[in-house]
Design an enzyme around this catalytic site. Structure first.
Site, PDB file in Angstrom:
ATOM      1  N   HIS A  13       0.834  -1.214   0.000  1.00 34.62           N
ATOM      2  CA  HIS A  13       0.000   0.000   0.000  1.00 34.62           C
ATOM      3  C   HIS A  13       0.864   1.257   0.000  1.00 34.62           C
ATOM      4  O   HIS A  13       0.499   2.293   0.524  1.00 34.62           O
ATOM      5  CB  HIS A  13      -0.958   0.005   1.196  1.00 34.62           C
ATOM      6  CG  HIS A  13      -0.286  -0.223   2.508  1.00 34.62           C
ATOM      7  ND1 HIS A  13       0.092  -1.475   2.946  1.00 34.62           N
ATOM      8  CD2 HIS A  13       0.095   0.628   3.478  1.00 34.62           C
ATOM      9  CE1 HIS A  13       0.677  -1.371   4.140  1.00 34.62           C
ATOM     10  NE2 HIS A  13       0.691  -0.111   4.480  1.00 34.62           N
ATOM     11  N   HIS A  67      -3.215   1.293  20.371  1.00 36.54           N
ATOM     12  CA  HIS A  67      -1.814   0.852  20.296  1.00 36.54           C
ATOM     13  C   HIS A  67      -1.070   1.617  19.206  1.00 36.54           C
ATOM     14  O   HIS A  67      -0.002   2.184  19.416  1.00 36.54           O
ATOM     15  CB  HIS A  67      -1.773  -0.652  20.009  1.00 36.54           C
ATOM     16  CG  HIS A  67      -0.393  -1.206  19.767  1.00 36.54           C
ATOM     17  ND1 HIS A  67       0.325  -1.898  20.720  1.00 36.54           N
ATOM     18  CD2 HIS A  67       0.416  -1.162  18.674  1.00 36.54           C
ATOM     19  CE1 HIS A  67       1.512  -2.238  20.235  1.00 36.54           C
ATOM     20  NE2 HIS A  67       1.594  -1.818  18.984  1.00 36.54           N
ATOM     21  N   GLU A  68      -1.635   1.643  18.015  1.00 41.42           N
ATOM     22  CA  GLU A  68      -0.936   2.282  16.884  1.00 41.42           C
ATOM     23  C   GLU A  68      -0.736   3.775  17.128  1.00 41.42           C
ATOM     24  O   GLU A  68       0.298   4.341  16.773  1.00 41.42           O
ATOM     25  CB  GLU A  68      -1.711   2.056  15.582  1.00 41.42           C
ATOM     26  CG  GLU A  68      -1.859   0.587  15.184  1.00 41.42           C
ATOM     27  CD  GLU A  68      -0.538  -0.184  15.142  1.00 41.42           C
ATOM     28  OE1 GLU A  68      -0.545  -1.385  15.412  1.00 41.42           O
ATOM     29  OE2 GLU A  68       0.505   0.443  14.878  1.00 41.42           O
ATOM     30  N   HIS A 113       2.319   4.564  18.857  1.00 40.28           N
ATOM     31  CA  HIS A 113       3.475   4.712  17.963  1.00 40.28           C
ATOM     32  C   HIS A 113       3.482   6.093  17.325  1.00 40.28           C
ATOM     33  O   HIS A 113       4.521   6.753  17.254  1.00 40.28           O
ATOM     34  CB  HIS A 113       3.445   3.650  16.852  1.00 40.28           C
ATOM     35  CG  HIS A 113       3.681   2.250  17.312  1.00 40.28           C
ATOM     36  ND1 HIS A 113       4.694   1.890  18.170  1.00 40.28           N
ATOM     37  CD2 HIS A 113       3.020   1.100  17.019  1.00 40.28           C
ATOM     38  CE1 HIS A 113       4.650   0.594  18.397  1.00 40.28           C
ATOM     39  NE2 HIS A 113       3.648   0.080  17.714  1.00 40.28           N
ATOM     40  N   HIS A 153       7.639  -0.506  21.047  1.00 37.14           N
ATOM     41  CA  HIS A 153       6.965  -1.600  21.747  1.00 37.14           C
ATOM     42  C   HIS A 153       7.515  -1.778  23.162  1.00 37.14           C
ATOM     43  O   HIS A 153       8.674  -1.519  23.436  1.00 37.14           O
ATOM     44  CB  HIS A 153       7.116  -2.893  20.953  1.00 37.14           C
ATOM     45  CG  HIS A 153       6.153  -2.965  19.819  1.00 37.14           C
ATOM     46  ND1 HIS A 153       6.434  -3.562  18.604  1.00 37.14           N
ATOM     47  CD2 HIS A 153       4.888  -2.457  19.680  1.00 37.14           C
ATOM     48  CE1 HIS A 153       5.396  -3.461  17.793  1.00 37.14           C
ATOM     49  NE2 HIS A 153       4.453  -2.784  18.426  1.00 37.14           N
TER      50      HIS A 153
END
Lengths: 81, 378
Positions: free
Chosen positions: B69, B119-120, B123, B129
């Protein structure tokens, strides 16, 4: 040499190789070493992964480790690229 | 916890996000809600605030994709990698990509979008992590997470606060600043003599003054106005609004931006909105409106666009005949352009730049010219 029979393609080794490349900085060029399983580097990398993911640190592809490798996860590496 | 190598972090506390496209697994509202909830998780433990934009480049661009992508980190079909995100920075950095080969769900029957998004977004804000299996930033997705009682682990909080510090005010401090706190550069200042408004509206006896991504809320019981992000009350609304007005009969506030408008009751946006403004009876030549005010007694709503205005009959629910008319003809001394408008105490208040015209609709003349921020008791 042991009879050079067709190296049984060990899907688990493929799986762990991709996982270590993607998330633990295993250099792509380690492909052959991974197949021989006796590579020190791969054992070290497996231990690094097991430690990070809170698994028993054996350096081997035990069932627990394989189970975690197969779980859905985030695509960001676990160690700094 | 861990941070990215080189410790990338945002150098500002107000970030924009944009949902670029949607998965077919969930309704748009469900995706919007999951993302908003995920942002709130980080907003609550940092000074960071987020507002949504609908076009252009946001700090955090959120999209769904499959396989290759365009970022050399192709997804891998169902399972395995479910999403990834990039550390803070320009362009692709800060962005979040979800693998649309996963089955995205609101519960944990599939891959829970809220959980993955939270979660993302960790980041996107600069967290790497964590090796703490209790932490949200642990890399392996945990389908057994109790969503009803979801909380960041202390490890997550320590990590994000190592980058941005704690939220500015503890919950028991007053929402309204007891002393004037100079706003961060990108925030509008209520004492700025040049302050102008995007939109102004009454709401159940209060008055709301909209500017950029924020609004001041003037209540009868509080001398000082409250200051909020629009997205705090109406997450789905855009910023930089064009106009707003209250419909007393419907107990709603109508919010206008571009050729769309939303109906809100309290802080609930009504189903079926946004709608096109032309459904109200505007001609296609009208691309946006500049201001709107509701005349409570006469049950009429006035819409102002450039140098003209229209009047909408609340009883007949349609635009009145004989409009548009020129603002200059019926509201001499007001204009040339109206940014916002309000009816209060029998007067019409027209906001134009940093000036405000108090207009007596009976005498048909401007009775006072004030500063726009006069209501906010700077």
């Amino acid at each position: 040499y042991p009879l050079a029979g067709a190296v049984k393609k060990d899907s688990n080794m493929d799986l762990v190789q991709q996982y270590l490349e993607k998330y633990y900085n295993l250099a792509n060029g380690m492909k052959q070493l991974v197949r021989r399983k006796d590579s020190i580097t791969v054992g070290k990398k497996i231990k690094e992964m097991q430690k990070f993911l809170g698994l028993e640190v054996t350096g081997n592809l035990d069932s627990n480790t394989l189970e975690v490798i197969r779980k859905p996860r985030c695509g960001v590496p676990d160690v700094g690229h | 916890f861990a941070t990215f190598p080189g410790l990338p972090k945002w150098r500002k506390t107000h970030l924009t996000y944009r949902i670029v496209n949607y998965t077919l697994d969930l309704s748009r509202d469900a995706v919007d809600a999951a993302i908003e909830k995920a942002l709130k998780v980080w907003e609550e433990v940092t000074p960071l605030t987020f507002s949504r934009i609908y076009e252009g480049e946001a700090d955090i661009m959120i999209s769904f994709a499959v396989r290759e992508h365009g970022d050399f980190a192709p997804f891998d079909g169902p399972g395995a990698t479910v999403a990834h995100a990039y550390a803070p920075g320009p362009g692709i950095y800060g962005d979040v990509h979800f693998d649309d080969d996963e089955q995205w769900t609101e519960d944990t029957s599939g891959t829970n979008l809220f959980l993955s998004a939270a979660h993302e977004l960790g980041h996107s804000l600069g967290l790497f992590h964590s090796d703490n299996p209790e932490a949200l930033m642990y890399p392996v997705y945990n389908p057994r997470t109790d969503l009803a009682r979801f909380r960041l682990s202390q490890d997550d909080v320590n990590g994000i606060q190592s980058l941005y510090g704690p939220p500015p005010a503890s919950p028991d401090e007053p929402m309204v600043p007891t002393k004037f706190i100079p706003p961060a550069p990108q925030m509008p200042s209520l004492c700025d003599p040049a302050l102008s408004f995007d939109a102004v509206s009454t709401l159940r006896g209060e008055i709301l003054f909209f500017k950029d991504s924020y609004f001041w809320r003037k209540t009868p019981w509080n001398h000082k106005p409250e200051f909020h992000l629009i997205s705090t009350f109406w997450p789905a609304l855009p910023s930089e609004l064009d106009a707003a007005c209250e419909s007393y009969s419907k107990d709603m506030v109508f919010i206008f931006k571009g050729n769309k408008f939303w109906a809100t009751r309290g802080n609930e946006i009504q189903a079926g909105y946004p709608r096109g403004i032309h459904t109200l009876g505007f001609p296609p030549t009208v691309r946006k409106i500049d201001a709107a005010l509701s005349d409570k007694e006469k049950k009429k709503t006035y819409f102002f666009a450039e140098d003209k205005y229209w009047r909408y009959d609340e009883n007949r629910q349609s635009m009145e005949k004989g409009f548009p008319r020129l603002i200059a003809d019926d509201f001499p001394g007001v204009g040339p352009k109206v940014d916002a408008a309000l009816q209060a105490f029998g007067f019409f208040y027209f906001f134009s730049g940093s000036s405000q015209f108090q207009f007596d609709p009976n005498a048909k003349k401007v009775t006072h010219i004030l500063r726009s921020n006069n209501w906010l008791k700077c």
